[in-house]
Design a protein around this motif. Structure first.
Motif: not given
Length: 464
Positions: A84-85, A99-111, A91-92
């Motif tokens: 999962k991690l 350059r999908r910055t918001s999605e990248a930040i969201s995925q890494l913050q979930k991690l 994904s991040g």
């Protein structure tokens, strides 16, 4: 197989117990404590021991199997968590690369919510925030990563980049110095410390770092390139000492720069200015004349001209121009420079005769057209003066700048020892006039680039 062996052993033990019980029918006195005892037949005692042993074996094997089941369950849970991690991280990273910055930040913050100590996630998320110019958040994340793994050079380099982009230069240098504590000759750290000092005009500090860099085990090709940078830094340190009035140190650094590169014009020009500052005008003129003879660069001619006119000895400058033309009588730049000197000295006829031979010359500065128009007016030929000016106005390209960088093609109105755009030293050259076309090297000059954010290096003695 083990089970059948165990059953066979149990049956054999029971048969043996019955057999020996028939042979020993008398009961046995079994003491349970000092005060307690009981009579037990041998058969019952043996069966009890067998049963107890069997129960112990069952418990032992059962506990082992339960332990294996628990370990397998934990391993499965751990593997699912790691998967999962990893999925969040992949994904991040992919979102960041797209350059999908918001999605990248969201995925890494979930991690990081699942694993707050994940070094890779802290690094990647910090780099994304730096790219988006959220420097404080990037610094916070990379500081947390450093607290978890202090000797990680990738973390230290990322933190230094955050601080540098945030213009916290001293802290950036400290982060890079931390890299050098782990790897004292790390070239990347030395390069970046040097460049920060250059960006802030800390020439002495940059010179000291450059000395360390040259001892860092670079390849021969890299050493040659860095010696060129060292030459420029010696010039800049000498220039600073000259501006402060410390002429002895300025002389030492200018001479060292010339030793490293005989054709390094800024140091030669600076050395002449140093002699002027000392009041040794004749020696300055001799130094620049020797430099012109060695290099053939017209930069020295303009300085010599101004100096000899200040000394009240225009004849010496005329001699230099005439000697130069005797060696290269087809050089239009020399003819133009001598014609301009004639005009400055009010030698109208000489100026007109010489500059008239340059008809059709494309002078990038427009000086030829202006002087010829003035000469025609002085001779009373207003019509020809108007024709010259009209010709200048009809040029397909407007008059440009007299200097261009041979490395990046940046165009400048004044000469300086270092290009303001690319930061290289000794690259600004005259845009040479030519017949029937644009000047050289203007033909090779592309669209002018904007100056590099590094400050310029103009000094009181550099403008032409």
């Amino acid at each position: 197989m083990r089970f059948f062996l165990w059953v066979f052993t149990l049956i054999a033990a029971i048969v043996a117990a019955v057999y020996f019980s028939d042979l020993n029918p008398d009961p046995i006195m079994l003491r349970l404590s000092r005060q307690t005892s009981t009579e037990v037949t041998p058969l019952y005692l043996l069966l009890f021991c067998i049963a107890g042993g069997a129960l112990a074996v069952v418990l032992l094997f059962g506990l082992r199997e339960v332990r294996v089941l628990i370990l397998n369950w934990r391993s499965t849970q751990r593997r699912k968590r790691e998967e999962k991690l990893q999925s969040y991280y992949n994904s991040g990273v992919m979102a960041s690369l797209s350059r999908r910055t918001s999605e990248a930040i969201s995925q890494l913050q979930k991690l990081l919510a699942l694993d707050p100590t994940n070094i890779r996630a802290l690094l990647s998320l910090g780099n994304i925030f730096r790219r988006e110019k959220h420097y404080n958040e990037a610094i916070r994340l990379h500081l947390r990563a450093r607290s978890l793994e202090d000797g990680n050079l990738e973390i230290l380099f990322s933190l230094a980049r955050d601080l540098e982009d945030a213009k916290r230069y001293d802290e950036a240098i400290q982060a890079l110095e931390d890299v050098l504590k782990h790897d004292s000759t790390n070239p990347t750290a030395l390069y970046r410390i040097r460049d920060i000092h250059i960006r802030n005009d800390r020439w002495k500090a940059a010179h000291a770092v450059q000395e360390r860099l040259l001892k860092a085990g670079l390849s021969d090709h890299e050493v040659r390139a860095e010696i060129q940078v060292m030459t420029g830094l010696k010039y800049e340190v000498g220039r600073q000492y000259l501006e402060r009035g410390d002429l002895d140190l300025a002389r030492r650094y200018f001479r060292n720069a010339i030793k490293l590169d005989k054709g390094f014009l800024p140091a030669r020009i600076g050395f002449g200015e140093l002699l002027i500052r000392e009041g040794k005008l004749k020696q300055a003129a001799e130094s620049w004349e020797k430099s012109y003879v060695k290099t053939g660069n017209p930069l020295f001619l303009q300085r010599l001209e101004d100096l000899y006119l200040e000394l009240g000895e225009p004849g010496e400058m005329l001699r230099i121009y005439q000697v130069a033309l005797s060696r290269n009588d087809q050089n239009p730049l020399l003819k133009l420079a001598l014609g301009k000197l004639y005009y400055r000295l009010e030698m109208i006829d000489d100026a007109f005769d010489l500059l008239s031979t340059l008809e059709g010359l494309q002078d990038p500065t427009g000086a030829l057209h202006k002087i010829m128009a003035c000469l025609y007016i002085r001779k009373g030929d207003t019509e020809s003066a108007l024709m010259i000016l009209q010709e200048a106005l009809n040029r397909p390209r407007p008059f440009g700048t007299p200097f261009a960088c041979t490395a990046c093609h940046y165009e400048a109105g004044e000469w300086s020892g270092r290009c303001q755009a690319c930061g290289r030293w000794n690259t600004l050259a005259h845009v040479l006039p030519s017949f029937g076309g644009a000047g050289q090297p203007r033909e090779s000059v592309r669209e002018p680039v904007q100056p590099h954010p590094y400050p310029g290096v103009a000094s009181p003695f550099e403008p032409v």
